[in-house]
Design a protein around this motif. Structure first.
Motif, PDB file in Angstrom:
ATOM      1  N   THR A 273      39.695  48.826  43.367  1.00 24.66           N
ATOM      2  CA  THR A 273      39.062  48.790  44.683  1.00 24.66           C
ATOM      3  C   THR A 273      40.094  48.985  45.787  1.00 24.66           C
ATOM      4  O   THR A 273      39.850  49.701  46.772  1.00 24.66           O
ATOM      5  CB  THR A 273      38.331  47.451  44.881  1.00 24.66           C
ATOM      6  OG1 THR A 273      37.391  47.258  43.823  1.00 24.66           O
ATOM      7  CG2 THR A 273      37.598  47.423  46.203  1.00 24.66           C
TER       8      THR A 273
ATOM      9  N   TYR B  59      38.465  43.334  53.248  1.00 25.51           N
ATOM     10  CA  TYR B  59      37.551  42.726  52.285  1.00 25.51           C
ATOM     11  C   TYR B  59      37.286  43.644  51.100  1.00 25.51           C
ATOM     12  O   TYR B  59      37.052  43.188  49.972  1.00 25.51           O
ATOM     13  CB  TYR B  59      36.224  42.371  52.967  1.00 25.51           C
ATOM     14  CG  TYR B  59      36.210  40.991  53.558  1.00 25.51           C
ATOM     15  CD1 TYR B  59      36.104  39.868  52.748  1.00 25.51           C
ATOM     16  CD2 TYR B  59      36.311  40.805  54.934  1.00 25.51           C
ATOM     17  CE1 TYR B  59      36.095  38.598  53.293  1.00 25.51           C
ATOM     18  CE2 TYR B  59      36.302  39.537  55.487  1.00 25.51           C
ATOM     19  CZ  TYR B  59      36.198  38.437  54.658  1.00 25.51           C
ATOM     20  OH  TYR B  59      36.191  37.175  55.193  1.00 25.51           O
ATOM     21  N   TRP B  60      37.282  44.912  51.329  1.00 23.73           N
ATOM     22  CA  TRP B  60      37.102  45.882  50.247  1.00 23.73           C
ATOM     23  C   TRP B  60      38.227  45.758  49.229  1.00 23.73           C
ATOM     24  O   TRP B  60      38.026  45.839  48.019  1.00 23.73           O
ATOM     25  CB  TRP B  60      37.043  47.292  50.833  1.00 23.73           C
ATOM     26  CG  TRP B  60      36.560  48.328  49.864  1.00 23.73           C
ATOM     27  CD1 TRP B  60      36.126  48.146  48.593  1.00 23.73           C
ATOM     28  CD2 TRP B  60      36.469  49.739  50.117  1.00 23.73           C
ATOM     29  NE1 TRP B  60      35.770  49.323  48.027  1.00 23.73           N
ATOM     30  CE2 TRP B  60      35.971  50.324  48.945  1.00 23.73           C
ATOM     31  CE3 TRP B  60      36.764  50.541  51.206  1.00 23.73           C
ATOM     32  CZ2 TRP B  60      35.760  51.695  48.833  1.00 23.73           C
ATOM     33  CZ3 TRP B  60      36.549  51.903  51.105  1.00 23.73           C
ATOM     34  CH2 TRP B  60      36.051  52.475  49.930  1.00 23.73           C
TER      35      TRP B  60
ATOM     36  N   GLN C  78      39.991  44.674  40.937  1.00 23.40           N
ATOM     37  CA  GLN C  78      40.617  44.409  42.234  1.00 23.40           C
ATOM     38  C   GLN C  78      41.565  45.532  42.621  1.00 23.40           C
ATOM     39  O   GLN C  78      41.526  46.031  43.760  1.00 23.40           O
ATOM     40  CB  GLN C  78      41.361  43.080  42.190  1.00 23.40           C
ATOM     41  CG  GLN C  78      42.058  42.714  43.507  1.00 23.40           C
ATOM     42  CD  GLN C  78      42.765  41.383  43.438  1.00 23.40           C
ATOM     43  OE1 GLN C  78      42.526  40.597  42.541  1.00 23.40           O
ATOM     44  NE2 GLN C  78      43.641  41.121  44.387  1.00 23.40           N
TER      45      GLN C  78
ATOM     46  N   TRP D 208      32.476  38.175  52.902  1.00 24.05           N
ATOM     47  CA  TRP D 208      32.965  37.206  51.913  1.00 24.05           C
ATOM     48  C   TRP D 208      31.890  36.889  50.880  1.00 24.05           C
ATOM     49  O   TRP D 208      32.146  36.897  49.665  1.00 24.05           O
ATOM     50  CB  TRP D 208      33.424  35.940  52.621  1.00 24.05           C
ATOM     51  CG  TRP D 208      33.747  34.812  51.683  1.00 24.05           C
ATOM     52  CD1 TRP D 208      32.918  33.827  51.237  1.00 24.05           C
ATOM     53  CD2 TRP D 208      35.012  34.563  51.061  1.00 24.05           C
ATOM     54  NE1 TRP D 208      33.556  32.985  50.379  1.00 24.05           N
ATOM     55  CE2 TRP D 208      34.856  33.407  50.241  1.00 24.05           C
ATOM     56  CE3 TRP D 208      36.242  35.181  51.095  1.00 24.05           C
ATOM     57  CZ2 TRP D 208      35.888  32.876  49.499  1.00 24.05           C
ATOM     58  CZ3 TRP D 208      37.285  34.654  50.350  1.00 24.05           C
ATOM     59  CH2 TRP D 208      37.112  33.524  49.569  1.00 24.05           C
TER      60      TRP D 208
ATOM     61  N   ASP E  76      40.395  42.972  48.854  1.00 25.19           N
ATOM     62  CA  ASP E  76      40.495  41.638  48.241  1.00 25.19           C
ATOM     63  C   ASP E  76      39.847  40.628  49.177  1.00 25.19           C
ATOM     64  O   ASP E  76      40.187  40.574  50.365  1.00 25.19           O
ATOM     65  CB  ASP E  76      41.970  41.285  48.018  1.00 25.19           C
ATOM     66  CG  ASP E  76      42.147  39.893  47.428  1.00 25.19           C
ATOM     67  OD1 ASP E  76      41.230  39.441  46.719  1.00 25.19           O
ATOM     68  OD2 ASP E  76      43.198  39.280  47.682  1.00 25.19           O
ATOM     69  N   PRO E  77      38.916  39.788  48.693  1.00 32.83           N
ATOM     70  CA  PRO E  77      38.252  38.808  49.557  1.00 32.83           C
ATOM     71  C   PRO E  77      39.236  37.857  50.239  1.00 32.83           C
ATOM     72  O   PRO E  77      39.031  37.477  51.396  1.00 32.83           O
ATOM     73  CB  PRO E  77      37.322  38.054  48.595  1.00 32.83           C
ATOM     74  CG  PRO E  77      37.056  39.015  47.486  1.00 32.83           C
ATOM     75  CD  PRO E  77      38.318  39.799  47.335  1.00 32.83           C
TER      76      PRO E  77
ATOM     77  N   GLN F  50      31.238  40.000  48.642  1.00 31.92           N
ATOM     78  CA  GLN F  50      32.315  40.220  47.686  1.00 31.92           C
ATOM     79  C   GLN F  50      32.326  39.165  46.594  1.00 31.92           C
ATOM     80  O   GLN F  50      32.555  39.472  45.421  1.00 31.92           O
ATOM     81  CB  GLN F  50      33.669  40.227  48.404  1.00 31.92           C
ATOM     82  CG  GLN F  50      33.964  41.503  49.179  1.00 31.92           C
ATOM     83  CD  GLN F  50      34.123  42.691  48.252  1.00 31.92           C
ATOM     84  OE1 GLN F  50      33.181  43.450  48.034  1.00 31.92           O
ATOM     85  NE2 GLN F  50      35.293  42.870  47.686  1.00 31.92           N
ATOM     86  N   ARG F  51      32.059  37.919  46.949  1.00 31.55           N
ATOM     87  CA  ARG F  51      32.032  36.865  45.947  1.00 31.55           C
ATOM     88  C   ARG F  51      30.894  37.083  44.960  1.00 31.55           C
ATOM     89  O   ARG F  51      31.041  36.863  43.760  1.00 31.55           O
ATOM     90  CB  ARG F  51      31.883  35.487  46.613  1.00 31.55           C
ATOM     91  CG  ARG F  51      33.070  35.083  47.462  1.00 31.55           C
ATOM     92  CD  ARG F  51      34.357  35.050  46.686  1.00 31.55           C
ATOM     93  NE  ARG F  51      34.304  34.091  45.589  1.00 31.55           N
ATOM     94  CZ  ARG F  51      35.253  33.951  44.682  1.00 31.55           C
ATOM     95  NH1 ARG F  51      36.322  34.735  44.710  1.00 31.55           N
ATOM     96  NH2 ARG F  51      35.146  33.047  43.731  1.00 31.55           N
TER      97      ARG F  51
ATOM     98  N   GLN G 262      29.618  39.983  44.163  1.00 35.15           N
ATOM     99  CA  GLN G 262      30.006  41.103  43.308  1.00 35.15           C
ATOM    100  C   GLN G 262      31.028  40.666  42.263  1.00 35.15           C
ATOM    101  O   GLN G 262      30.942  41.077  41.095  1.00 35.15           O
ATOM    102  CB  GLN G 262      30.571  42.233  44.162  1.00 35.15           C
ATOM    103  CG  GLN G 262      29.542  42.937  45.028  1.00 35.15           C
ATOM    104  CD  GLN G 262      30.134  44.063  45.840  1.00 35.15           C
ATOM    105  OE1 GLN G 262      31.353  44.222  45.915  1.00 35.15           O
ATOM    106  NE2 GLN G 262      29.276  44.874  46.452  1.00 35.15           N
ATOM    107  N   ASP G 263      31.971  39.823  42.662  1.00 35.92           N
ATOM    108  CA  ASP G 263      32.962  39.327  41.702  1.00 35.92           C
ATOM    109  C   ASP G 263      32.296  38.498  40.606  1.00 35.92           C
ATOM    110  O   ASP G 263      32.644  38.611  39.419  1.00 35.92           O
ATOM    111  CB  ASP G 263      34.020  38.484  42.419  1.00 35.92           C
ATOM    112  CG  ASP G 263      34.925  39.327  43.292  1.00 35.92           C
ATOM    113  OD1 ASP G 263      34.956  40.557  43.088  1.00 35.92           O
ATOM    114  OD2 ASP G 263      35.586  38.759  44.192  1.00 35.92           O
TER     115      ASP G 263
END
Length: 416
Positions: A29, A118-119, A26, A175, A121-122, A178-179, A181-182
Motif C-alpha cells: 500500500t 493513512y493510505w 502495508q 482511521w 499506514d494508519p 483502515q482498521r 480493512q486491516d
C-alpha cells in the motif's frame, strides 16, 4: 508491463510475490501511494504552471516519493518515509503561509497529504492528523485578520475551527476505515491458514491410510503370490529332473523356471516398494547400493557409493519404483556392454530435487540394429512418465547415467 508487476518491482526482495508475508499489505500500500504521488504531483504542477502558478514544492514532493520507492526496494522503509513526511511539511508551509495563510486554497494539500498518510499506514496517518492541526494553528497565528476574506468567512478563528474540525473528522473516518480493512485482511489470512492447516492434516491422514494399505498389499503378495511362484519353480525343477536331455518338454520346463524366477525378482521390487519407505531417497539409495554390491561381487568389479548429507525429504513412491528398474537395468548393462572394472553409485541432494548417478570406467558400446538397446528406451520412457530428468553421458573412457527426481512438499505431521 502490468501495473501490478511494476509495483511489485519496487517491493523488497523478501516481499516480492509473497502476499502471505505479514508486512506485505502495508508495504504494498505504501509503494502504491508513493508511486501514484510520484506521477500525479508533477502533473498537477504542470497544470498549475500552465495557469500561471508555479508551485515548485509539488515537483520536490514528487521526486521525494520516487526516491522513497527506490529506498523501499532496497529494504529501507521507516527512515525514508519519516524524513519525507517532515520535509513535506517544511516545503509546503511557506507556500501556504504566503498565499493567504489559513484562508489559502493550498490548505487542501494538507487534506491530500492526510489521505496519503493513512493510505500508507494508519499509525502514520494518526500522527499526520495531529501535525496537520498543529500546522493549521501556526497558519492561524501567521494570518492577518484585516482581510476581505476574513469578513466573508467569519474571521480567521472560524476558518481555523472549520479546518481543524474537518481534519480531525477526516482522520477519524480514515482511521476507522483502515482498521476495518486491516481486520478484514487478518481474518482472511487466518481463514486461509486454517484451510491450509486443515488440508495438510487431511493429506497426512490419507498418506497414513495409503501406507497402511501398502503394507497390507505387501503382506498379501508375500503370503499368496510369492509362495505360489516358489511352488511353481520347485515343481518345474522336479519335472526337469525327470526329463531326459533330449526330451522336447525340457526347453519348456527351463522356460517355466526362468520366467518364474524373473517374475519373482520383479515381484520383489514391487514388494519392496510397497512394504518399505520407498518415498525416502536415503532408503532407496541404500537398497540400490546393496543390490549393486551383491551384483558386482559376482563379476570381480569394484563397486563404491557416495552420498551428500541431505535434509529429510520425500519423493514420489511410483517414481521410486521406476528408479529401481532404471538403475538395476543400468547396473546390468555395465556387465553386459562396457567391460568396466570400476563402478560408482552416487546420490546428491538439492533444494528441489535428488540426483542419482551411476558411472563406470568402461567403454560405451554403440547399439547396433540387431540389439537396439531397448533397456535404454525403457529408461527414458519411465523418466518421461514420472517427470524425471534423464541424462546419459557416454564416452570411450566411461559412461555416466544421471536421473533427477523432484522432491515432494512435506505435509505437517499429525499426532497419533
Amino acid at each position: 508491463m502490468k501495473l501490478t508487476s511494476l509495483l511489485n518491482w519496487f517491493l523488497p526482495d523478501k516481499l516480492k510475490n509473497n502476499s502471505l508475508h505479514p508486512d506485505y499489505d502495508q508495504v504494498y500500500t505504501l509503494v502504491s501511494a508513493c508511486f501514484f504521488a510520484a506521477i500525479v504531483l508533477p502533473l498537477v504542477y504542470g497544470t498549475l504552471y500552465c495557469l500561471g502558478y508555479r508551485i515548485d514544492a509539488l515537483i520536490y514532493n514528487g521526486l521525494m516519493c520516487f526516491g522513497v520507492l527506490l529506498f523501499i526496494r532496497k529494504g529501507f522503509i521507516k527512515v525514508p518515509v519519516t524524513l519525507m513526511g517532515m520535509i513535506t511539511y517544511i516545503i509546503y508551509y511557506p507556500y501556504i503561509a504566503n498565499s493567504g495563510g489559513i484562508y489559502s486554497p493550498m490548505v487542501g494539500f494538507l487534506y491530500v497529504y492526510l489521505i496519503g498518510a493513512y493510505w500508507g499506514d494508519p499509525k502514520t496517518g494518526a500522527y499526520a492528523t495531529g501535525l496537520n492541526i498543529l500546522i493549521l494553528y501556526f497558519l492561524y497565528q501567521h494570518t492577518s485578520a484585516a482581510t476581505t476574506v476574513a469578513v466573508i468567512t467569519g474571521g480567521k478563528q472560524a476558518a481555523f475551527i472549520i479546518h481543524a474540525s474537518g481534519m480531525f473528522l477526516l482522520g477519524a473516518l480514515l482511521w476507522v476505515v483502515q482498521r476495518k480493512q486491516d481486520q478484514a485482511r487478518e481474518e482472511t489470512k487466518h481463514l486461509q491458514n486454517h484451510r491450509i492447516e486443515f488440508l495438510d492434516i487431511e493429506i497426512a491422514r490419507r498418506t497414513e491410510q495409503l501406507n497402511q494399505m501398502r503394507q497390507s498389499l505387501a503382506t498379501d503378495f508375500h503370503d499368496e503370490t510369492g509362495n505360489l511362484l516358489s511352488a511353481i519353480t520347485r515343481q518345474a525343477g522336479l519335472l526337469k529332473l525327470q526329463l531326459s536331455s533330449g526330451d522336447p518338454a525340457l526347453p519348456m520346463a527351463n522356460s517355466i523356471i526362468r520366467n518364474s524366477n524373473e517374475l519373482y525378482t520383479s515381484g520383489r521390487n514391487f514388494l519392496w516398494n510397497l512394504n518399505h519407505e520407498s518415498d525416502d531417497p536415503q532408503v532407496l539409495f541404500e537398497y540400490l547400493a546393496s543390490f549393486g554390491q551383491s551384483l558386482y561381487n559376482q563379476f570381480d568389479i569394484s563397486f563404491s557409493t557416495q552420498t551428500t548429507k541431505n535434509s529429510p525429504s520425500k519423493i514420489d513412491p511410483f517414481a521410486s519404483l521406476s528408479l529401481v528398474f532404471i538403475f538395476k537395468e543400468a547396473m546390468h548393462n555395465v556387465i553386459k556392454h562396457s567391460g568396466a572394472s570400476e563402478v560408482i553409485f552416487k546420490m546428491a541432494s538439492f533444494k528441489e530435487h535428488i540426483e542419482f548417478t551411476l558411472s563406470d570406467n568402461g567403454c560405451w558400446k554403440q547399439p547396433g540394429e540387431q540389439d537396439g538397446h531397448y533397456g535404454l528406451q525403457n529408461m527414458k520412457l519411465r523418466c518421461s512418465k514420472h517427470r524425471l530428468k534423464f541424462e546419459l553421458h557416454p564416452g570411450p573412457s566411461g559412461t555416466r547415467v544421471e536421473v533427477a527426481v523432484p522432491v515432494l512438499l512435506q505435509p505437517i505431521s499429525v499426532p497419533v
